[in-house]
Design a protein around this motif. Structure first.
Motif, PDB file in Angstrom:
ATOM      1  N   MET A   1       0.831  -1.175   0.000  1.00 54.97           N
ATOM      2  CA  MET A   1       0.000   0.000   0.000  1.00 54.97           C
ATOM      3  C   MET A   1       0.879   1.243   0.000  1.00 54.97           C
ATOM      4  O   MET A   1       1.801   1.372   0.781  1.00 54.97           O
ATOM      5  N   SER A   2       0.536   2.162  -0.895  1.00 51.47           N
ATOM      6  CA  SER A   2       1.282   3.417  -0.970  1.00 51.47           C
ATOM      7  C   SER A   2       0.781   4.375   0.099  1.00 51.47           C
ATOM      8  O   SER A   2      -0.407   4.441   0.372  1.00 51.47           O
ATOM      9  N   LYS A   3       1.691   5.092   0.694  1.00 52.54           N
ATOM     10  CA  LYS A   3       1.321   6.109   1.678  1.00 52.54           C
ATOM     11  C   LYS A   3       1.178   7.472   1.001  1.00 52.54           C
ATOM     12  O   LYS A   3       0.812   8.452   1.624  1.00 52.54           O
ATOM     13  N   THR A   4       1.497   7.533  -0.283  1.00 50.46           N
ATOM     14  CA  THR A   4       1.367   8.765  -1.042  1.00 50.46           C
ATOM     15  C   THR A   4       0.282   8.584  -2.087  1.00 50.46           C
ATOM     16  O   THR A   4       0.352   7.687  -2.924  1.00 50.46           O
ATOM     17  N   THR A   5      -0.727   9.425  -2.011  1.00 52.35           N
ATOM     18  CA  THR A   5      -1.838   9.408  -2.965  1.00 52.35           C
ATOM     19  C   THR A   5      -2.078  10.853  -3.393  1.00 52.35           C
ATOM     20  O   THR A   5      -1.557  11.784  -2.756  1.00 52.35           O
ATOM     21  N   PRO A   6      -2.884  11.075  -4.425  1.00 51.56           N
ATOM     22  CA  PRO A   6      -3.216  12.463  -4.758  1.00 51.56           C
ATOM     23  C   PRO A   6      -3.826  13.216  -3.562  1.00 51.56           C
ATOM     24  O   PRO A   6      -3.602  14.410  -3.403  1.00 51.56           O
ATOM     25  N   ALA A   7      -4.551  12.506  -2.693  1.00 54.54           N
ATOM     26  CA  ALA A   7      -5.149  13.140  -1.510  1.00 54.54           C
ATOM     27  C   ALA A   7      -4.078  13.591  -0.526  1.00 54.54           C
ATOM     28  O   ALA A   7      -4.120  14.726  -0.031  1.00 54.54           O
ATOM     29  N   THR A   8      -3.108  12.729  -0.231  1.00 45.61           N
ATOM     30  CA  THR A   8      -2.060  13.108   0.732  1.00 45.61           C
ATOM     31  C   THR A   8      -1.174  14.216   0.162  1.00 45.61           C
ATOM     32  O   THR A   8      -0.748  15.106   0.896  1.00 45.61           O
ATOM     33  N   VAL A   9      -0.942  14.177  -1.131  1.00 42.83           N
ATOM     34  CA  VAL A   9      -0.149  15.226  -1.780  1.00 42.83           C
ATOM     35  C   VAL A   9      -0.891  16.563  -1.694  1.00 42.83           C
ATOM     36  O   VAL A   9      -0.297  17.596  -1.351  1.00 42.83           O
ATOM     37  N   ALA A  10      -2.199  16.558  -1.973  1.00 38.45           N
ATOM     38  CA  ALA A  10      -2.993  17.795  -1.916  1.00 38.45           C
ATOM     39  C   ALA A  10      -3.023  18.361  -0.505  1.00 38.45           C
ATOM     40  O   ALA A  10      -2.899  19.572  -0.313  1.00 38.45           O
ATOM     41  N   LEU A  11      -3.170  17.497   0.497  1.00 36.91           N
ATOM     42  CA  LEU A  11      -3.203  17.974   1.883  1.00 36.91           C
ATOM     43  C   LEU A  11      -1.854  18.536   2.307  1.00 36.91           C
ATOM     44  O   LEU A  11      -1.783  19.589   2.953  1.00 36.91           O
ATOM     45  N   ALA A  12      -0.780  17.844   1.948  1.00 36.65           N
ATOM     46  CA  ALA A  12       0.555  18.333   2.295  1.00 36.65           C
ATOM     47  C   ALA A  12       0.817  19.683   1.632  1.00 36.65           C
ATOM     48  O   ALA A  12       1.346  20.605   2.268  1.00 36.65           O
ATOM     49  N   LYS A  13       0.414  19.814   0.373  1.00 36.50           N
ATOM     50  CA  LYS A  13       0.603  21.066  -0.359  1.00 36.50           C
ATOM     51  C   LYS A  13      -0.184  22.208   0.297  1.00 36.50           C
ATOM     52  O   LYS A  13       0.261  23.347   0.312  1.00 36.50           O
ATOM     53  N   ALA A  14      -1.365  21.871   0.856  1.00 29.91           N
ATOM     54  CA  ALA A  14      -2.210  22.875   1.519  1.00 29.91           C
ATOM     55  C   ALA A  14      -1.761  23.145   2.953  1.00 29.91           C
ATOM     56  O   ALA A  14      -2.354  23.969   3.647  1.00 29.91           O
ATOM     57  N   GLY A  15      -0.727  22.423   3.410  1.00 32.78           N
ATOM     58  CA  GLY A  15      -0.221  22.624   4.764  1.00 32.78           C
ATOM     59  C   GLY A  15      -1.132  22.055   5.841  1.00 32.78           C
ATOM     60  O   GLY A  15      -1.136  22.538   6.968  1.00 32.78           O
ATOM     61  N   VAL A  16      -1.889  21.013   5.496  1.00 30.44           N
ATOM     62  CA  VAL A  16      -2.833  20.397   6.428  1.00 30.44           C
ATOM     63  C   VAL A  16      -2.170  19.196   7.111  1.00 30.44           C
ATOM     64  O   VAL A  16      -1.675  18.290   6.438  1.00 30.44           O
ATOM     65  N   ALA A  17      -2.186  19.198   8.433  1.00 33.98           N
ATOM     66  CA  ALA A  17      -1.645  18.073   9.198  1.00 33.98           C
ATOM     67  C   ALA A  17      -2.650  16.923   9.177  1.00 33.98           C
ATOM     68  O   ALA A  17      -3.851  17.137   9.334  1.00 33.98           O
ATOM     69  N   PHE A  18      -2.150  15.706   8.964  1.00 31.35           N
ATOM     70  CA  PHE A  18      -3.018  14.528   8.956  1.00 31.35           C
ATOM     71  C   PHE A  18      -2.227  13.321   9.418  1.00 31.35           C
ATOM     72  O   PHE A  18      -1.005  13.302   9.360  1.00 31.35           O
ATOM     73  N   GLU A  19      -2.963  12.307   9.872  1.00 31.65           N
ATOM     74  CA  GLU A  19      -2.388  11.023  10.257  1.00 31.65           C
ATOM     75  C   GLU A  19      -2.884   9.963   9.290  1.00 31.65           C
ATOM     76  O   GLU A  19      -4.022  10.041   8.815  1.00 31.65           O
ATOM     77  N   LEU A  20      -2.060   8.970   9.039  1.00 30.82           N
ATOM     78  CA  LEU A  20      -2.462   7.846   8.189  1.00 30.82           C
ATOM     79  C   LEU A  20      -3.054   6.732   9.047  1.00 30.82           C
ATOM     80  O   LEU A  20      -2.505   6.393  10.098  1.00 30.82           O
ATOM     81  N   PHE A  21      -4.153   6.169   8.590  1.00 31.53           N
ATOM     82  CA  PHE A  21      -4.798   5.046   9.266  1.00 31.53           C
ATOM     83  C   PHE A  21      -5.035   3.919   8.264  1.00 31.53           C
ATOM     84  O   PHE A  21      -6.123   3.794   7.705  1.00 31.53           O
ATOM     85  N   PRO A  22      -4.013   3.092   8.011  1.00 36.83           N
ATOM     86  CA  PRO A  22      -4.231   1.951   7.114  1.00 36.83           C
ATOM     87  C   PRO A  22      -5.066   0.883   7.822  1.00 36.83           C
ATOM     88  O   PRO A  22      -5.017   0.737   9.042  1.00 36.83           O
ATOM     89  N   TYR A  23      -5.859   0.169   7.048  1.00 35.93           N
ATOM     90  CA  TYR A  23      -6.672  -0.922   7.594  1.00 35.93           C
ATOM     91  C   TYR A  23      -6.873  -1.967   6.503  1.00 35.93           C
ATOM     92  O   TYR A  23      -6.598  -1.716   5.328  1.00 35.93           O
ATOM     93  N   SER A  24      -7.355  -3.119   6.907  1.00 31.31           N
ATOM     94  CA  SER A  24      -7.599  -4.209   5.959  1.00 31.31           C
ATOM     95  C   SER A  24      -8.961  -4.000   5.293  1.00 31.31           C
ATOM     96  O   SER A  24      -9.999  -4.180   5.915  1.00 31.31           O
ATOM     97  N   TYR A  25      -8.933  -3.593   4.039  1.00 33.54           N
ATOM     98  CA  TYR A  25     -10.151  -3.301   3.271  1.00 33.54           C
ATOM     99  C   TYR A  25     -10.846  -4.597   2.862  1.00 33.54           C
ATOM    100  O   TYR A  25     -10.204  -5.505   2.345  1.00 33.54           O
ATOM    101  N   ASP A  26     -12.145  -4.671   3.090  1.00 34.59           N
ATOM    102  CA  ASP A  26     -12.939  -5.835   2.700  1.00 34.59           C
ATOM    103  C   ASP A  26     -13.873  -5.440   1.556  1.00 34.59           C
ATOM    104  O   ASP A  26     -14.892  -4.781   1.788  1.00 34.59           O
ATOM    105  N   PRO A  27     -13.541  -5.811   0.315  1.00 34.80           N
ATOM    106  CA  PRO A  27     -14.368  -5.410  -0.819  1.00 34.80           C
ATOM    107  C   PRO A  27     -15.769  -6.033  -0.790  1.00 34.80           C
ATOM    108  O   PRO A  27     -16.670  -5.566  -1.472  1.00 34.80           O
ATOM    109  N   ASP A  28     -15.953  -7.071   0.010  1.00 32.19           N
ATOM    110  CA  ASP A  28     -17.259  -7.728   0.079  1.00 32.19           C
ATOM    111  C   ASP A  28     -18.130  -7.201   1.215  1.00 32.19           C
ATOM    112  O   ASP A  28     -19.260  -7.669   1.397  1.00 32.19           O
ATOM    113  N   ALA A  29     -17.629  -6.248   1.988  1.00 37.04           N
ATOM    114  CA  ALA A  29     -18.416  -5.693   3.095  1.00 37.04           C
ATOM    115  C   ALA A  29     -19.644  -4.986   2.524  1.00 37.04           C
ATOM    116  O   ALA A  29     -19.544  -4.273   1.520  1.00 37.04           O
TER     117      ALA A  29
END
Length: 157
Positions: A1-29
């Protein structure tokens, strides 16, 4: 899993502090937002899902708690439209650049009107999709609203 996405890049560029919360995605949920909240041990009302909609045919992004349903009537009214409906998944993916289940309100391919449910303001931190399946971002609601150029509105049924 990449920790860099267009979302994280946009937030970093905007100077917004955020935390990453990876989890096990269930496509059948049956409800992936609720599954994410459960996987992370967080209350579902603090985990927000991103929905792509159409208001009088124009695209809009809606961010609401994972345990809630969007009121299409309230959404249409908030956008000055007569009606609103969910966008087809393929259209949402093409418009945002994200896969369904990983749509973030940040860093979308094309900027569209974005609305957050007003309940976001009740929390010190909310979790929102980080731009890929299995990755949520934790950030302050006011910073999320600012970064998405959004408005807080009553959106839930």
């Amino acid at each position: 899993m990449s920790k860099t996405t267009p979302a994280t890049v946009a937030l970093a560029k905007a100077g917004v502090a955020f935390e990453l919360f990876p989890y096990s995605y269930d496509p059948d949920a049956p409800r992936t937002g609720l599954q994410a909240a459960e996987a992370l041990g967080r209350p579902p009302e603090e985990v927000f899902k991103t929905l792509m909609t159409l208001a009088d045919g124009a695209p809009a992004c809606v961010v609401i708690p994972s345990d809630a349903e969007v009121s299409m009537k309230k959404l249409a009214a908030a956008l000055g439209a007569k009606s609103a409906q969910m966008m087809k998944p393929a259209d949402a993916e093409r418009l945002t650049g994200y896969k369904v289940g990983g749509v973030s309100p940040f860093g979308q391919r094309k900027a569209v009107p974005t609305l957050f449910d007003e309940t976001a303001a009740l929390f010190d931190q909310i979790l929102i999709n980080g731009g890929q399946r299995g990755l949520l971002l934790g950030l302050a609601p006011d910073e999320a609203v600012r970064a998405a150029a959004a408005r807080l509105v009553d959106l839930t049924a």
